[in-house]
Design an enzyme around this catalytic site. Structure first.
Site, PDB file in Angstrom:
ATOM      1  N   LEU A  32      31.465  49.308  50.062  1.00  0.00           N
ATOM      2  CA  LEU A  32      31.371  49.516  48.616  1.00  0.00           C
ATOM      3  C   LEU A  32      31.855  50.905  48.199  1.00  0.00           C
ATOM      4  O   LEU A  32      31.611  51.892  48.876  1.00  0.00           O
ATOM      5  CB  LEU A  32      29.921  49.308  48.157  1.00  0.00           C
ATOM      6  CG  LEU A  32      29.316  47.918  48.458  1.00  0.00           C
ATOM      7  CD1 LEU A  32      27.900  47.827  47.880  1.00  0.00           C
ATOM      8  CD2 LEU A  32      30.196  46.785  47.922  1.00  0.00           C
ATOM      9  N   HIS A  36      33.245  48.871  43.008  1.00  0.00           N
ATOM     10  CA  HIS A  36      32.112  47.941  43.122  1.00  0.00           C
ATOM     11  C   HIS A  36      30.920  48.456  42.299  1.00  0.00           C
ATOM     12  O   HIS A  36      30.231  47.677  41.642  1.00  0.00           O
ATOM     13  CB  HIS A  36      31.669  47.815  44.580  1.00  0.00           C
ATOM     14  CG  HIS A  36      32.704  47.275  45.521  1.00  0.00           C
ATOM     15  ND1 HIS A  36      33.320  48.072  46.462  1.00  0.00           N
ATOM     16  CD2 HIS A  36      33.226  46.029  45.680  1.00  0.00           C
ATOM     17  CE1 HIS A  36      34.162  47.334  47.170  1.00  0.00           C
ATOM     18  NE2 HIS A  36      34.145  46.090  46.710  1.00  0.00           N
ATOM     19  N   LYS A 155      40.770  44.402  39.017  1.00  0.00           N
ATOM     20  CA  LYS A 155      41.604  44.847  40.146  1.00  0.00           C
ATOM     21  C   LYS A 155      42.223  43.634  40.856  1.00  0.00           C
ATOM     22  O   LYS A 155      43.372  43.655  41.263  1.00  0.00           O
ATOM     23  CB  LYS A 155      40.746  45.671  41.102  1.00  0.00           C
ATOM     24  CG  LYS A 155      41.267  45.835  42.508  1.00  0.00           C
ATOM     25  CD  LYS A 155      42.424  46.801  42.548  1.00  0.00           C
ATOM     26  CE  LYS A 155      42.865  47.176  43.945  1.00  0.00           C
ATOM     27  NZ  LYS A 155      43.103  46.072  44.851  1.00  0.00           N
ATOM     28  N   SER A 192      38.713  48.795  49.155  1.00  0.00           N
ATOM     29  CA  SER A 192      38.162  48.992  50.503  1.00  0.00           C
ATOM     30  C   SER A 192      39.299  49.193  51.497  1.00  0.00           C
ATOM     31  O   SER A 192      39.137  49.865  52.517  1.00  0.00           O
ATOM     32  CB  SER A 192      37.322  47.789  50.912  1.00  0.00           C
ATOM     33  OG  SER A 192      36.334  47.542  49.938  1.00  0.00           O
TER      34      SER A 192
HETATM   35  P1  AMP Z   1      36.009  43.029  47.303  1.00  0.00           P
HETATM   36  O1  AMP Z   1      34.835  43.622  47.998  1.00  0.00           O
HETATM   37  O2  AMP Z   1      37.279  43.779  47.514  1.00  0.00           O
HETATM   38  O3  AMP Z   1      36.122  41.548  47.519  1.00  0.00           O
HETATM   39  O4  AMP Z   1      35.700  43.201  45.757  1.00  0.00           O
HETATM   40  C1  AMP Z   1      34.512  42.735  45.184  1.00  0.00           C
HETATM   41  C2  AMP Z   1      34.623  42.821  43.683  1.00  0.00           C
HETATM   42  O5  AMP Z   1      34.836  44.182  43.298  1.00  0.00           O
HETATM   43  C3  AMP Z   1      35.798  42.005  43.128  1.00  0.00           C
HETATM   44  O6  AMP Z   1      35.393  41.383  41.918  1.00  0.00           O
HETATM   45  C4  AMP Z   1      36.835  43.066  42.897  1.00  0.00           C
HETATM   46  O7  AMP Z   1      37.769  42.731  41.892  1.00  0.00           O
HETATM   47  C5  AMP Z   1      35.979  44.246  42.464  1.00  0.00           C
HETATM   48  N1  AMP Z   1      36.699  45.498  42.676  1.00  0.00           N
HETATM   49  C6  AMP Z   1      37.301  45.931  43.811  1.00  0.00           C
HETATM   50  N2  AMP Z   1      37.934  47.109  43.601  1.00  0.00           N
HETATM   51  C7  AMP Z   1      37.732  47.415  42.294  1.00  0.00           C
HETATM   52  C8  AMP Z   1      38.140  48.500  41.454  1.00  0.00           C
HETATM   53  N3  AMP Z   1      38.891  49.504  41.906  1.00  0.00           N
HETATM   54  N4  AMP Z   1      37.756  48.479  40.155  1.00  0.00           N
HETATM   55  C9  AMP Z   1      37.007  47.463  39.665  1.00  0.00           C
HETATM   56  N5  AMP Z   1      36.592  46.407  40.408  1.00  0.00           N
HETATM   57  C10 AMP Z   1      36.950  46.380  41.704  1.00  0.00           C
END
Ligand code: AMP
Length: 285
Positions: A32, A36, A155, A192
């Site tokens: 995270l 996140h 994103k 990430s």
């Molecule tokens: P992930 O852990 O990469 O699957 O992301 C989990 C959630 O966090 C998803 O809804 C992503 O779109 C959101 N997320 C990831 N990076 C960002 C960011 N830089 N800004 C806003 N939301 C993000």
């Protein structure tokens, strides 16, 4: 509270529903960061209870992708969640989510197949079956957590649009709340996967946001021709970049734009070495 089993989540959800409390769900794959955190903060302020899932979903990874080396930082994730008012961090094993079958095959476990017109382009073109895996796991998480609201980042805009369509078409009784992309001061969207980047890679990764913001500037100055807007990329791309796509798509259904307008989203994906990065930007302010 860190919870590993579906049964424990369900029990809490039952208690909360009985007490008439609203539930927010923030699905993540962990590692995270502040992106996140922005989703978590939104959920905590909007909902009585917030569940954050931390699950590196094997069935959304394609062969040869980074499933094994994807960063896993559960203790730090749990700490961030605790400090930000999250009620449950749900961190199931693949076995808890999919049973013993999960090692058998990707096809065997994907039950929700989104319309091809939404997934045969952009990331879905190279990541065959990726969105089947995403839709299946998100459905499972919806059934486990029964949220009133689910928070997803812009994103991953194609994912957001696919999930909005799924919720609408399958009459899933919840509201998706889109959350803006959080960026470093440099413009680089937090991800990430940025953990994989060396200092030099990170410098090269700035090309994504530079291209997007420059295109937006051109659009705001009256340029709507897609060819001219696409040409902006040449200014920033060098031999360290392998451009996968630079696409202009409709914000509702991802159809290709012939001329840029206020409903246009610019999508970009490129590889720097082995690291694949994505970003996107709405042309309208
Ligand atoms: P992930 O852990 O990469 O699957 O992301 C989990 C959630 O966090 C998803 O809804 C992503 O779109 C959101 N997320 C990831 N990076 C960002 C960011 N830089 N800004 C806003 N939301 C993000």
């Amino acid at each position: 509270m860190l919870v590993y089993t579906i049964a424990e989540v369900r029990q809490k959800v039952r208690e909360w529903k009985k007490a008439g409390l609203t539930i927010g769900l923030v699905p993540t794959m962990g590692a995270l960061h502040d992106g996140h955190k922005s989703l978590i903060t939104k959920s905590v302020s909007k909902c009585d209870k917030t569940i954050v899932s931390v699950f590196v979903n094997p069935i959304q990874f394609c062969a040869g992708e980074d499933l094994d080396k994807y960063p896993r930082t559960l203790n730090a994730d749990n700490e961030l969640c605790e400090q930000n008012g999250v009620d449950i961090v749900f961190a199931p094993s693949a076995k808890e989510m999919y049973g013993d079958d999960y090692t058998i095959s990707h096809d065997y476990l994907t039950y929700v197949i989104p319309p091809s017109s939404y997934v045969n382009k952009l990331c879905g073109k190279s990541r065959i079956g990726h969105f089947d895996g995403v839709c299946t796991v998100v459905n499972k998480l919806f059934n486990i957590a029964e949220p009133d609201y689910a928070f997803f980042g812009e994103k991953d805009r194609q994912q957001l649009i696919v999930l909005q369509k799924m919720v609408k078409d399958l009459n899933i009784p919840l509201q998706i709340i889109p959350c803006p992309t959080v960026r470093e001061e440099s413009g680089l969207a937090l991800s990430s996967r940025n953990k994989y980047l060396s200092a030099e890679d990170k410098e090269n990764a700035l090309a994504l946001s530079k291209i997007l913001f420059h295109i937006k500037d051109c659009y705001n100055n009256g340029v709507t021709d897609i060819k001219s807007l696409s040409a902006v990329a040449d200014i920033y791309l060098n031999e360290s970049h392998a451009l996968e796509y630079l696409d202009f798509r409709d914000s509702d259904d991802l159809t290709e734009k012939q001329v840029a307008d206020n409903k246009t989203i610019v999508f970009i994906a490129l590889k720097i070495g082995d690291v694949r990065l994505i970003d996107n930007l709405a042309l309208k302010d």
